[in-house]
Motif scaffolding. Structure first.
Motif, PDB file in Angstrom:
ATOM      1  N   PRO A  25       0.800  -1.227   0.000  1.00  0.00           N
ATOM      2  CA  PRO A  25       0.000   0.000   0.000  1.00  0.00           C
ATOM      3  C   PRO A  25       0.835   1.280   0.000  1.00  0.00           C
ATOM      4  CG  PRO A  25      -0.042  -1.003   2.167  1.00  0.00           C
ATOM      5  CD  PRO A  25       0.613  -1.996   1.255  1.00  0.00           C
ATOM      6  N   ILE A  26       2.028   1.239   0.572  1.00  0.00           N
ATOM      7  CA  ILE A  26       2.849   2.454   0.535  1.00  0.00           C
ATOM      8  C   ILE A  26       3.350   2.707  -0.881  1.00  0.00           C
ATOM      9  CG2 ILE A  26       4.939   3.575   1.418  1.00  0.00           C
ATOM     10  CD1 ILE A  26       4.457   2.300   4.079  1.00  0.00           C
ATOM     11  N   ILE A 108      -5.312   6.190   6.313  1.00  0.00           N
ATOM     12  CA  ILE A 108      -4.201   5.417   6.866  1.00  0.00           C
ATOM     13  C   ILE A 108      -4.428   5.264   8.362  1.00  0.00           C
ATOM     14  CG2 ILE A 108      -1.700   5.377   7.261  1.00  0.00           C
ATOM     15  CD1 ILE A 108      -1.617   7.366   4.757  1.00  0.00           C
ATOM     16  N   GLU A 109      -4.428   4.036   8.843  1.00  0.00           N
ATOM     17  CA  GLU A 109      -4.554   3.771  10.273  1.00  0.00           C
ATOM     18  C   GLU A 109      -3.288   3.075  10.746  1.00  0.00           C
ATOM     19  OE1 GLU A 109      -8.144   1.613  11.102  1.00  0.00           O
ATOM     20  OE2 GLU A 109      -9.271   2.756   9.604  1.00  0.00           O
ATOM     21  N   GLY A 110      -2.776   3.508  11.899  1.00  0.00           N
ATOM     22  CA  GLY A 110      -1.561   2.886  12.402  1.00  0.00           C
ATOM     23  C   GLY A 110      -1.165   3.456  13.742  1.00  0.00           C
ATOM     24  N   LYS A 111       0.060   3.186  14.124  1.00  0.00           N
ATOM     25  CA  LYS A 111       0.593   3.664  15.390  1.00  0.00           C
ATOM     26  C   LYS A 111       1.657   4.717  15.120  1.00  0.00           C
ATOM     27  CE  LYS A 111      -0.264  -0.509  18.115  1.00  0.00           C
ATOM     28  NZ  LYS A 111      -1.244   0.139  19.011  1.00  0.00           N
ATOM     29  N   ALA A 112       1.605   5.804  15.895  1.00  0.00           N
ATOM     30  CA  ALA A 112       2.571   6.891  15.761  1.00  0.00           C
ATOM     31  C   ALA A 112       3.652   6.744  16.823  1.00  0.00           C
ATOM     32  CB  ALA A 112       1.877   8.238  15.907  1.00  0.00           C
ATOM     33  N   GLU A 113       4.877   7.008  16.416  1.00  0.00           N
ATOM     34  CA  GLU A 113       5.984   7.011  17.366  1.00  0.00           C
ATOM     35  C   GLU A 113       6.959   8.111  16.971  1.00  0.00           C
ATOM     36  OE1 GLU A 113       9.107   3.695  15.929  1.00  0.00           O
ATOM     37  OE2 GLU A 113       7.139   2.868  16.485  1.00  0.00           O
ATOM     38  N   ARG A 181      -3.335  -0.466   8.385  1.00  0.00           N
ATOM     39  CA  ARG A 181      -4.495  -0.537   7.497  1.00  0.00           C
ATOM     40  C   ARG A 181      -4.505   0.703   6.622  1.00  0.00           C
ATOM     41  NH1 ARG A 181     -10.037   0.812   6.994  1.00  0.00           N
ATOM     42  NH2 ARG A 181     -11.420  -0.948   6.518  1.00  0.00           N
ATOM     43  N   MET A 182      -4.702   0.518   5.308  1.00  0.00           N
ATOM     44  CA  MET A 182      -4.771   1.654   4.393  1.00  0.00           C
ATOM     45  C   MET A 182      -5.897   1.422   3.388  1.00  0.00           C
ATOM     46  SD  MET A 182      -0.716   2.535   3.700  1.00  0.00           S
ATOM     47  CE  MET A 182      -1.132   3.815   2.485  1.00  0.00           C
ATOM     48  N   GLU A 183      -6.737   2.423   3.251  1.00  0.00           N
ATOM     49  CA  GLU A 183      -7.854   2.330   2.305  1.00  0.00           C
ATOM     50  C   GLU A 183      -7.702   3.367   1.201  1.00  0.00           C
ATOM     51  OE1 GLU A 183     -12.593   3.341   1.960  1.00  0.00           O
ATOM     52  OE2 GLU A 183     -11.870   2.582   3.901  1.00  0.00           O
ATOM     53  N   PHE A 198      -6.146  -2.318   2.302  1.00  0.00           N
ATOM     54  CA  PHE A 198      -4.990  -3.163   2.594  1.00  0.00           C
ATOM     55  C   PHE A 198      -4.920  -3.337   4.108  1.00  0.00           C
ATOM     56  CE2 PHE A 198      -4.096  -1.359  -1.471  1.00  0.00           C
ATOM     57  CZ  PHE A 198      -3.158  -2.148  -2.123  1.00  0.00           C
ATOM     58  N   THR A 199      -4.854  -4.577   4.572  1.00  0.00           N
ATOM     59  CA  THR A 199      -4.755  -4.868   5.995  1.00  0.00           C
ATOM     60  C   THR A 199      -3.501  -5.686   6.247  1.00  0.00           C
ATOM     61  OG1 THR A 199      -7.181  -4.927   6.120  1.00  0.00           O
ATOM     62  CG2 THR A 199      -5.956  -5.806   8.002  1.00  0.00           C
TER      63      THR A 199
END
Length: 212
Positions: A25-26, A108-113, A181-183, A198-199
Motif C-alpha cells: 500500500p505504501i 491510513i490507520e496505524g501507530k505513531a511514534e 491498514r490503508m484504504e 490493505f490490511t
C-alpha cells in the motif's frame, strides 16, 4: 438558498480495480502521490490527523505530511500540543488525504511514534528562520491571555537567537505513523465508489474490496 441536502457531485474521472494496484500500500500511495503532485494540487501534503484520548474522545486537525518511506508517514509538531499529548498516551491514529480534483481519498490507520532526535534536528534546521522562532514562541494548544503573548515571545526569542543559531526546542519534533491498514477510495458515479483496503496480517498485506 440551495438546500444542503441538494449539494452533490457525481464522480466520473477514474476507476480503481484490484489488478491495477501495487501489492504494497505504501507503493500504491507513492503512485497516487506522484499523480497528485503532478496535478499541482494546492496543499497536496495536507492531511487530517485523528487522535484520541485513552478513554476514547477523538480530536482532528490538519497537519502537513513532510515525508514518507517504506516504514510510514512523517509529520512534525509540538510534542506538548494536544495531538502530541494524546499520541503519547494513545499512539493509535488515523490520517486522511482528500484530493478533490482527482476524486480520491486515502485513509491510513496505524501507530505513531517519535522519530530520532537526529532526524528531527535535520528537518528543524531546514525550516525558515521564522518557523524555527515560532516553534519556540508558541505553547501550542494551551490557553493564552491574547495574541500579545505570542508576539512578545517572538520578540524574546528573536533577540535570544540573534546570531541565527536556533536550536530545536526539546518539546518539538517528528512522528512517524506506521500503517496497519490503508484504504484507497476512488469516486465513481451514483455513489458506487471503488474502495480497496490493505490490511497488515503478519508481514503480508491483504487486499480486499469494500462495498461503497
Amino acid at each position: 438558498m440551495k438546500s444542503i441536502a441538494d449539494i452533490r457531485k457525481d464522480y466520473k474521472l477514474r476507476s480503481l480495480m484490484e489488478q491495477d494496484v501495487q501489492k504494497d500500500p505504501i507503493q500504491q500511495f507513492s503512485t497516487w502521490w506522484d499523480e497528485a503532485v503532478e496535478s499541482k494540487l494546492d496543499e497536496v501534503n495536507a492531511m487530517t490527523l485523528a487522535t484520541s484520548t485513552t478513554d476514547g474522545h477523538p480530536s482532528t486537525r490538519i497537519v502537513l505530511l513532510k515525508g514518507f518511506t517504506n516504514e510510514g508517514f512523517i509529520f512534525f509538531t509540538n510534542y506538548q500540543s494536544r495531538k502530541g499529548t494524546e499520541i503519547g498516551l494513545n499512539p493509535n491514529v488515523s490520517l486522511l488525504f482528500f484530493w478533490r480534483e482527482l476524486e480520491r481519498q486515502v485513509i491510513i490507520e496505524g501507530k505513531a511514534e517519535k522519530i530520532s532526535e537526529a532526524d528531527s534536528d535535520a528537518y528543524f534546521h531546514s525550516r525558515p528562520e521564522g518557523s524555527r522562532i515560532g516553534a519556540w514562541s508558541s505553547p501550542q494548544s494551551t490557553i493564552i491571555a491574547g495574541r500579545h503573548v505570542i508576539e512578545e515571545n517572538v520578540q524574546k526569542y528573536t533577540e535570544q537567537f540573534a546570531d541565527g543559531n536556533i536550536p530545536r526546542p526539546p518539546h518539538w519534533g517528528g512522528f512517524i505513523v506506521r500503517p496497519v491498514r490503508m484504504e484507497f477510495w476512488q469516486g465513481r458515479s451514483s455513489r458506487l465508489h471503488d474502495r480497496l483496503v490493505f490490511t497488515l496480517t503478519g508481514n503480508e498485506w491483504l487486499v480486499q474490496r469494500l462495498a461503497p
